[in-house]
Design a protein around this motif. Structure first.
Motif, PDB file in Angstrom:
ATOM      1  N   THR A  26       0.837  -1.185   0.000  1.00 43.74           N
ATOM      2  CA  THR A  26       0.000   0.000   0.000  1.00 43.74           C
ATOM      3  C   THR A  26       0.883   1.250   0.000  1.00 43.74           C
ATOM      4  O   THR A  26       2.117   1.151   0.002  1.00 43.74           O
ATOM      5  CB  THR A  26      -0.926   0.040   1.234  1.00 43.74           C
ATOM      6  N   HIS A  27       0.246   2.425   0.052  1.00 40.37           N
ATOM      7  CA  HIS A  27       1.006   3.673   0.146  1.00 40.37           C
ATOM      8  C   HIS A  27       1.845   3.718   1.428  1.00 40.37           C
ATOM      9  O   HIS A  27       2.845   4.431   1.505  1.00 40.37           O
ATOM     10  CB  HIS A  27       0.054   4.874   0.130  1.00 40.37           C
ATOM     11  N   ASP A  28       1.428   2.937   2.441  1.00 45.11           N
ATOM     12  CA  ASP A  28       2.078   2.997   3.750  1.00 45.11           C
ATOM     13  C   ASP A  28       3.037   1.839   4.009  1.00 45.11           C
ATOM     14  O   ASP A  28       3.578   1.718   5.105  1.00 45.11           O
ATOM     15  CB  ASP A  28       1.006   3.021   4.848  1.00 45.11           C
ATOM     16  N   ASP A 111      -8.717   5.270  -3.856  1.00 46.44           N
ATOM     17  CA  ASP A 111      -7.359   5.274  -3.316  1.00 46.44           C
ATOM     18  C   ASP A 111      -6.892   6.707  -3.062  1.00 46.44           C
ATOM     19  O   ASP A 111      -7.264   7.629  -3.801  1.00 46.44           O
ATOM     20  CB  ASP A 111      -6.400   4.618  -4.306  1.00 46.44           C
ATOM     21  N   GLY A 113      -3.906   9.665  -3.134  1.00 48.25           N
ATOM     22  CA  GLY A 113      -2.985   9.998  -4.208  1.00 48.25           C
ATOM     23  C   GLY A 113      -3.734  10.416  -5.464  1.00 48.25           C
ATOM     24  O   GLY A 113      -4.780  11.075  -5.403  1.00 48.25           O
ATOM     25  N   ALA A 135      -7.715   4.055   2.982  1.00 43.28           N
ATOM     26  CA  ALA A 135      -6.483   4.346   3.725  1.00 43.28           C
ATOM     27  C   ALA A 135      -6.819   4.425   5.213  1.00 43.28           C
ATOM     28  O   ALA A 135      -7.987   4.291   5.611  1.00 43.28           O
ATOM     29  CB  ALA A 135      -5.877   5.662   3.238  1.00 43.28           C
ATOM     30  N   PRO A 245      -0.263   0.376  -5.595  1.00 40.84           N
ATOM     31  CA  PRO A 245      -0.385   1.444  -6.586  1.00 40.84           C
ATOM     32  C   PRO A 245       0.807   1.519  -7.529  1.00 40.84           C
ATOM     33  O   PRO A 245       1.958   1.486  -7.098  1.00 40.84           O
ATOM     34  CB  PRO A 245      -0.483   2.713  -5.718  1.00 40.84           C
TER      35      PRO A 245
END
Length: 535
Positions: A26-28, A111, A113, A135, A245
């Motif tokens: 994920t982004h994290d 999502d 971003g 998120a 992503p």
């Protein structure tokens, strides 16, 4: 009689394989949890949807990449009785607005971003009232949004006896075509269709997914149902790995090495780029056994490199949004086991054998079936329990694209005497670049809108990485000489499409070949362009 719904697809892995894992980029960072935890979170999301009175008759839109939250929504939406509608994040703004308006989505799961930024930019034109940001928290935004994790925390997981009653004919899924000619068209799937297709994909004659596999779907979850991997791999109890992503080759390699991925899937460009990355930086692909490719054909040289250097088999697959994705898979039959590698590659390069449960015809212009001789060509028609027979909200398209319960695929194919399908061309001259569609007609119309352009024709030309890229030929007015840069800037103003749609080259020509009826003869044009590059 028990209805054919997604309930067993959720029950089986969460009860029989509760210890198996789902890993998600994920982004994290990387999230890693078990099917048992997945089950609890899906139950919480179903509870949250029901508390907000989403159920039969409602549409849950998603606008995001491949990760565990998207997988949970894949299940929670149809398990609540609502319809899951996946939206392609790579489309242009105009198509995104059209699709969300046409589907009349009730809520969007988005999502953070770029996807959220896109929805924020289009917000005033969208009918949606609520956004769920997939998120931990909601970044600063002007839209009415709640964080996915906050939504789950506020809801109680529903019990088995609290799941809504599902009927197999309930709409459960929705995906729009890529709009190769005109607007994208909506395709709906029932609970029964998803059940049948996922079972088809799991079989040895399909993709042969079982609980020993570690599956990493790179094909986007917003595109053609991610080739059914979210449902089939979950039902099988396979370990799943989601690349998150915009994954780069380094991200994919890291996940393959970290999770011992055995099976993955995506367009050929992804695997060409991965090879280049491994060539330059090194890497361990020893766990990988199979790569399923679709969207366009993988070059034989790439197939051979994976096979000979890494002991990885590439398998071609064919399918459409209208067939719920996978409609055929290519691998040699057992009776071909003793064949030499060259003959086997000749089979593997084709689109293969039709999936179990489907039937096909290959039909000429007069509606007559052609011989399966490896030479005679015609349009591929298919039918079966996973094939649609109409488009959503588009009765005008039905006569052109369907014949009774037969889908006219628009693929021009030949079938050999072993039953292997080989796609020769597209009836609509669509261009496929990196697995995504580009409309030649839309590009032509935009170029012709330039005051100095008299005629324009766009074809696809081979590309080493993207398989195919647009090449434009223009005839300009007398005494006019617009530069390529000027024409590309004009396209930027004229088109509401991403920049990867634009031609790599725009060539000024004296004339464009035409057929007897006055249409552009793109076959001759392709031959001319091919000759130019071969000189």
């Amino acid at each position: 009689m028990t209805e054919l719904t997604l309930r067993p697809f959720f029950w089986r892995p969460t009860n029989l394989f509760p210890e198996k894992r789902i890993a998600s980029r994920t982004h994290d960072g990387i999230t890693d949890y078990t099917y048992h935890e997945f089950g609890t979170r899906v139950r919480s999301l179903v509870g949250a949807l029901l508390e907000r009175e989403f159920g039969p008759g409602d549409r849950i839109g998603t606008f995001g990449w491949n990760h565990h939250r998207h997988l949970e929504t894949y299940f929670a939406a149809p398990l609540s009785g609502a319809q899951l509608h996946t939206i392609n994040v790579m489309l242009g703004d105009d198509d995104i607005v059209h699709i969300i308006e046409d589907a009349d989505d009730d809520v969007l799961f988005v999502d953070p971003g770029e996807p959220l930024e896109t929805i924020e930019r289009l917000w005033d034109d969208l009918p949606v009232e609520t956004v769920v940001v997939m998120a931990d928290s909601v970044p600063e935004t002007d839209v009415d949004a709640i964080a996915y994790e906050e939504l789950l925390q506020k809801a109680d997981p529903i019990a088995d006896n609290e799941f809504p009653h599902l009927e197999e004919d309930y709409p459960a899924g929705m995906c729009y075509t890529s709009g190769t000619t005109g607007r994208p068209k909506g395709v709906e799937y029932t609970q029964k269709m998803i059940y049948a297709h996922a079972m088809m994909v799991m079989t040895p004659a399909g993709l042969h997914i079982d609980e020993t596999d570690v599956v990493m779907p790179v094909v986007p979850m917003f595109h053609v149902n991610s080739w059914e991997f979210p449902y089939a791999a979950t039902m099988a109890g396979a370990t799943q790995v989601y690349p998150g992503p915009s994954p780069e080759p380094a991200d994919l390699l890291e996940l393959i090495e970290r999770e011992d991925v055995t099976m993955t899937a995506g367009v050929p460009t992804v695997w060409i780029n991965l090879l280049e990355h491994v060539d330059e930086h090194g890497g361990d692909l020893s766990s990988l056994e199979r790569i399923v490719v679709g969207g366009s054909a993988a070059p034989e040289g790439v197939m051979r490199r994976y096979d000979e250097e890494f002991d990885v088999t590439m398998e071609h697959a064919w399918g459409m949004t209208e067939t719920m994705s996978i409609g055929s898979v290519s691998r040699p039959k057992s009776t071909m086991e003793q064949w030499d590698s060259g003959r086997k590659y000749d089979k593997r390069k084709k689109q293969g054998l039709l999936s179990p449960g489907l039937e096909m015809r290959v039909v000429d212009d007069d509606g007559n079936e052609v011989d399966w001789d490896g030479r005679s060509v015609g349009e591929l028609w298919v039918r079966g329990p996973t094939v649609i027979t109409e488009y959503y909200n588009r009765p005008d398209a039905n006569e052109e694209d369907f014949h009774g319960n037969w889908l006219k695929t628009g693929d021009i194919v030949c079938v050999d005497d072993d039953g292997y399908i080989e796609i020769i061309d597209r009836t609509k001259d669509v261009i496929k670049s990196g697995g995504e569609w580009i409309s030649s007609i839309e590009l032509e119309n935009a170029l012709i809108a330039h005051p100095d352009v008299v005629e324009a024709a766009v074809i696809g030309v081979p590309h080493e990485k993207w398989q195919e890229r647009p090449f434009a030929c223009v005839v300009t007015a007398a005494d006019a000489n617009p530069s390529e840069t000027e024409l590309l800037e004009f396209l930027d103003d004229e088109l509401e499409q991403p920049k990867w749609w634009y031609p790599d080259e725009i060539a000024e020509v004296q004339s464009i070949p035409k057929t007897a009826t006055g249409k552009f003869d793109k076959k001759i044009l392709r031959d001319q362009i091919d000759s130019k590059y071969q000189q």
